[in-house]
Write an enzyme that holds these catalytic residues in place. Structure first.
Site, PDB file in Angstrom:
ATOM      1  N   GLU A  27      63.829 -29.229  54.102  1.00  0.00           N
ATOM      2  CA  GLU A  27      63.528 -28.259  55.705  1.00  0.00           C
ATOM      3  C   GLU A  27      62.868 -29.182  56.670  1.00  0.00           C
ATOM      4  O   GLU A  27      62.466 -30.409  56.695  1.00  0.00           O
ATOM      5  CB  GLU A  27      62.662 -27.151  55.646  1.00  0.00           C
ATOM      6  CG  GLU A  27      61.283 -27.823  54.812  1.00  0.00           C
ATOM      7  CD  GLU A  27      59.811 -26.571  55.603  1.00  0.00           C
ATOM      8  OE1 GLU A  27      59.431 -26.564  56.520  1.00  0.00           O
ATOM      9  OE2 GLU A  27      59.528 -26.674  55.089  1.00  0.00           O
ATOM     10  N   LYS A 161      51.221 -21.032  50.465  1.00  0.00           N
ATOM     11  CA  LYS A 161      50.024 -21.865  51.246  1.00  0.00           C
ATOM     12  C   LYS A 161      49.023 -20.575  51.442  1.00  0.00           C
ATOM     13  O   LYS A 161      48.365 -19.736  51.325  1.00  0.00           O
ATOM     14  CB  LYS A 161      50.712 -21.971  52.407  1.00  0.00           C
ATOM     15  CG  LYS A 161      51.219 -22.773  53.220  1.00  0.00           C
ATOM     16  CD  LYS A 161      51.726 -23.260  54.160  1.00  0.00           C
ATOM     17  CE  LYS A 161      52.487 -22.502  54.834  1.00  0.00           C
ATOM     18  NZ  LYS A 161      54.106 -22.884  54.884  1.00  0.00           N
TER      19      LYS A 161
HETATM   20  N1  PSU Z   1      54.698 -25.697  53.758  1.00  0.00           N
HETATM   21  C1  PSU Z   1      54.315 -26.495  54.562  1.00  0.00           C
HETATM   22  N2  PSU Z   1      54.142 -26.921  56.311  1.00  0.00           N
HETATM   23  C2  PSU Z   1      54.719 -26.303  56.578  1.00  0.00           C
HETATM   24  C3  PSU Z   1      55.559 -25.028  56.067  1.00  0.00           C
HETATM   25  C4  PSU Z   1      55.251 -24.873  54.716  1.00  0.00           C
HETATM   26  O1  PSU Z   1      53.832 -27.762  53.901  1.00  0.00           O
HETATM   27  O2  PSU Z   1      55.167 -25.894  57.961  1.00  0.00           O
HETATM   28  C5  PSU Z   1      56.625 -24.116  57.146  1.00  0.00           C
HETATM   29  C6  PSU Z   1      57.930 -24.150  56.528  1.00  0.00           C
HETATM   30  O3  PSU Z   1      58.379 -24.193  57.372  1.00  0.00           O
HETATM   31  C7  PSU Z   1      57.723 -22.492  55.985  1.00  0.00           C
HETATM   32  C8  PSU Z   1      57.228 -22.019  57.366  1.00  0.00           C
HETATM   33  O4  PSU Z   1      59.023 -21.919  56.027  1.00  0.00           O
HETATM   34  O5  PSU Z   1      55.860 -23.015  57.956  1.00  0.00           O
HETATM   35  C9  PSU Z   1      56.661 -20.110  57.521  1.00  0.00           C
HETATM   36  O6  PSU Z   1      55.802 -19.697  58.432  1.00  0.00           O
HETATM   37  P1  PSU Z   1      55.967 -18.256  58.353  1.00  0.00           P
HETATM   38  O7  PSU Z   1      54.501 -18.113  58.088  1.00  0.00           O
HETATM   39  O8  PSU Z   1      56.110 -18.175  60.919  1.00  0.00           O
HETATM   40  O9  PSU Z   1      57.623 -17.704  58.176  1.00  0.00           O
END
Ligand code: PSU
Ligand code: MN
Length: 314
Positions: A27, A161
């Site tokens: 990604e 996370k």
């Molecule tokens: N994991 C990481 N760093 C990130 C992300 C995930 O270690 O920056 C990103 C991924 O792209 C994930 C997104 O899909 O954060 C999720 O964002 P939200 O909580 O707004 O859906």
């Protein structure tokens, strides 16, 4: 097919897919919104290297000037890592970034969609999005979760996370019928930490067993993705007791600043970086590298299974 003109597959990835060789999708939100330049570029390159040295071809996915790119050449990756005008794109944002001709970073959800369209079945990231703490009042649930219910890609991550509400995230995935397979663990890993205290019902010890699971799920036509939960290597772990106060501080900071919506996750990651003096980011890098390695091994095993089945069919 005018839309296909906006869809660019690098020569290397195209050749690998054509020849049924293993490919791992990566990604790009972690590059643009997860880490600052130049660390983000260094990590993106190391992740690609980890995929290659484990026998697969990396396909970093991003939108450059409205063009969906499956596999970024070195110069394009560098430009993307430096760009400051990149939109964080999840499922709903893809047509916007494409028709407006802008740069877009793909989240786990958006990368799954584009990987599936390109025919890539395995994807490595850091941590998936999930149900945020306080979701009972904010309703903040990442679009990554409903994506897993419908898009058939296996995602290797170090769990969700730790800034999230992990029990609620697991409940959501159970309801949605998404398999969460612990790789060499029976507990859901918590990103920076190897353990969360939350048991998993599915656990496998080898990448070939995981590949067999993915293959069987596809054979049965079961829609939706698979989560491979791969704990951070022990030597890089930050224990839960150590990281929890930093998480609480980061969340308090986000409430004070009134941050919500798609800005919240990048904001929290930045806060974690400054509160831990860079330790959170160092752990983040190591777990992504480990996920890339395991994803490549799964992709290699999956390619071997598919090859065997092709011969049997003949
Ligand atoms: N994991 C990481 N760093 C990130 C992300 C995930 O270690 O920056 C990103 C991924 O792209 C994930 C997104 O899909 O954060 C999720 O964002 P939200 O909580 O707004 O859906
Ligand atoms: Mn959200």
């Amino acid at each position: 097919m005018s839309w296909m003109n906006e869809f660019t597959i690098s020569e290397e990835v195209h050749a690998a897919l054509n020849e049924h060789r293993p490919v791992v999708a990566l990604e790009s939100t972690i590059i643009s919104h997860g880490m600052p330049f130049p660390d983000n570029l260094a990590v993106a390159r190391e992740v690609e290297h980890a995929v290659r040295s484990n026998g697969a071809v990396p396909a970093t996915i991003a939108i450059l000037n409205g063009k969906v790119c499956i596999g970024l050449e070195s110069a394009a990756l560098e430009r993307f890592a430096q760009a400051t005008n990149v939109m964080k794109c999840s499922r709903r944002d893809l047509p916007f970034a494409i028709t407006q001709g802008i740069n877009g970073a793909t989240t786990v959800a958006a990368t799954m969609i584009l990987a599936e369209m390109a025919g890539i079945q395995v994807f490595a990231t850091g941590g998936i999005g999930g149900v945020h703490r306080g979701a009972e009042s904010t309703w903040d649930v990442s679009a990554d979760l409903p994506e897993f219910a419908q898009t058939n890609v296996a995602v290797v991550s170090a769990g969700a996370k730790a800034i999230l509400d992990l029990p609620k995230t697991l409940e959501y995935l159970e309801t949605a019928g998404v398999p969460v397979i612990g790789y060499q663990t029976t507990e859901f890993p918590a990103f920076y930490s190897r353990t969360s205290g939350l048991p998993l019902t599915l656990s496998l010890n080898t990448t070939s067993e995981i590949a067999a699971f993915i293959h069987e799920k596809r054979r049965m036509n079961l829609s939706g993705g698979t989560i491979v939960a791969n704990p951070i290597p022990a030597q890089f772990e930050i224990t839960r007791e150590k990281i929890e106060p930093a998480i609480e501080q980061a969340i308090a900071e986000s409430v004070r600043a009134g941050v919500s919506g798609k800005e919240l996750t990048p904001f929290l990651l930045k806060q974690m970086h400054s509160i831990t003096g860079g330790n959170s980011q160092a752990a983040n890098k190591e777990l992504v590298l480990h996920n890339a390695k395991v994803a490549a091994q799964i992709a290699v095993d999956l390619a071997a299974i598919k090859k065997k089945h092709t011969f049997i069919a003949l």
